[in-house]
Design an enzyme around this catalytic site. Structure first.
Site, mmCIF file in Angstrom:
data_model
loop_
_atom_site.group_PDB
_atom_site.id
_atom_site.type_symbol
_atom_site.label_atom_id
_atom_site.label_comp_id
_atom_site.label_asym_id
_atom_site.label_seq_id
_atom_site.Cartn_x
_atom_site.Cartn_y
_atom_site.Cartn_z
ATOM 1 N N SER A 115 0.954 -1.490 0.156
ATOM 2 C CA SER A 115 -0.182 0.280 0.114
ATOM 3 C C SER A 115 1.045 1.123 -0.161
ATOM 4 C CB SER A 115 -0.926 -0.272 1.255
ATOM 5 O OG SER A 115 -1.550 1.252 1.245
ATOM 6 N N TYR B 277 -2.071 -1.976 10.149
ATOM 7 C CA TYR B 277 -1.957 -1.633 8.569
ATOM 8 C C TYR B 277 -0.703 -1.306 8.618
ATOM 9 C CZ TYR B 277 -3.955 -1.319 3.636
ATOM 10 O OH TYR B 277 -3.967 -1.938 2.620
#
Ligand code: NAD
Length: 266
Positions: free
Chosen positions: A148, A161
């Protein structure tokens, strides 16, 4: 004919969103694809769509945090599709909370899906990629981890995350070094915000947390740092994965590719 025509790919988290489009894109390039997901019915449905379009695919019920399920799914892929050349470790979820309120169970769940899942699928896939083919050379392969922009940047509320997505860079770079002599390459693909169920869930959550409207979450938080205010699409990410799988040499290995409308430039 493309360089991955006739190859075998396994994509985790492929019943939905980014993984689903990657599965379709690899199938369009002529690869046979195993669709692995916690959502077994969804995996079977994606496989059926690929088969209906003339491709080869199977659906696999797989929890990527369960070593036995991962091993069984990879064994079935090799038995039914004839080997394994491409692994896309993509399954993921999002849980947002400030660190001091982040439940330890949620932290462990996040790291288990993103990091244990990447490790377990890689560990099970590599023996098949390292094994010698008919010519005596290792079969080789490509491993893609779904990172990401948060593999490179941090955002508030996303401690687990961000930690997990940064961690994938370490696993990928290590594999690039270990796998080189076996013909295995490794990359992390790092999308910006893509409109999938994972992101749709976050919009009202972030609006509540930050006390702003959902429109402001999208315009300011999600797309505020892009060059054009546009969401990255599942097709953008899938085409990047396909390009990396088709790339002919280890000139590209151990890299991270940010697909984010300029949100993050490295
Ligand atoms: P999604 O929710 O549409 O799809 C995720 C899939 O993973 C679902 O089908 C779900 O059933 C599956 N899954 C969840 N836990 C699993 C497990 N334990 N075992 C097997 N499958 C499991 O989400 P998405 O947006 O397509 O996200 C896919 C990946 O892309 C994730 O790793 C995510 O972090 C990453 N990503 C997404 C975005 C975005 O904006 N959507 C941006 C950057 C990175």
């Amino acid at each position: 004919m493309t360089s991955i025509h006739g190859k075998v790919a396994l994509v985790t988290g492929a019943a939905s969103g980014i993984g689903k489009e990657i599965a379709h894109e690899l199938a369009r390039a002529g690869a046979a694809v195993a669709i692995a997901d916690l959502n077994a019915a969804g995996a079977d449905a994606v496989a059926a769509d690929i088969v209906a379009a003339g491709g080869r695919a199977i659906g696999l019920a797989m929890d990527v945090t369960d070593e036995a399920a991962v091993d069984a799914g990879i064994a079935r892929t090799v038995a039914e599709l004839g080997g394994l050349d491409i692994l896309v470790s993509n399954a993921g979820i999002q849980i947002v909370n400030p660190i001091e309120q982040f439940a330890y169970a949620d932290w462990k769940k996040m790291l288990a899906i993103h990091l244990d899942g990447a490790f377990l699928t890689t560990k099970a896939a590599l023996p098949h990629m390292y094994a010698a083919g008919a010519d005596g050379q290792p079969r080789g392969g490509t491993v893609i981890y779904m990172g990401s922009v948060h593999s490179h940047l941090a955002s508030p509320l996303k401690s687990a995350y961000v930690t997990a997505k940064h961690g994938l860079l370490g696993l990928s770079r290590t594999l690039a070094k270990e796998g080189a002599k076996h013909g295995v390459r490794s990359h992390v693909v790092c999308p910006g915000f893509v409109r999938t169920p994972l992101v749709d869930k976050q919009i009202p959550e972030q609006a509540r947390e930050f006390g702003i409207s959902e429109d402001e979450v999208v315009k300011k938080i999600m797309l505020g740092n892009t060059v054009d205010g546009i969401f990255t699409t599942v097709e953008d990410v899938a085409q990047t994965v396909r390009f990396l799988c088709e790339f002919p040499s280890a000139a590209l290995t151990g890299q991270s590719f940010v697909v984010s409308h300029g949100w993050h430039m490295q």
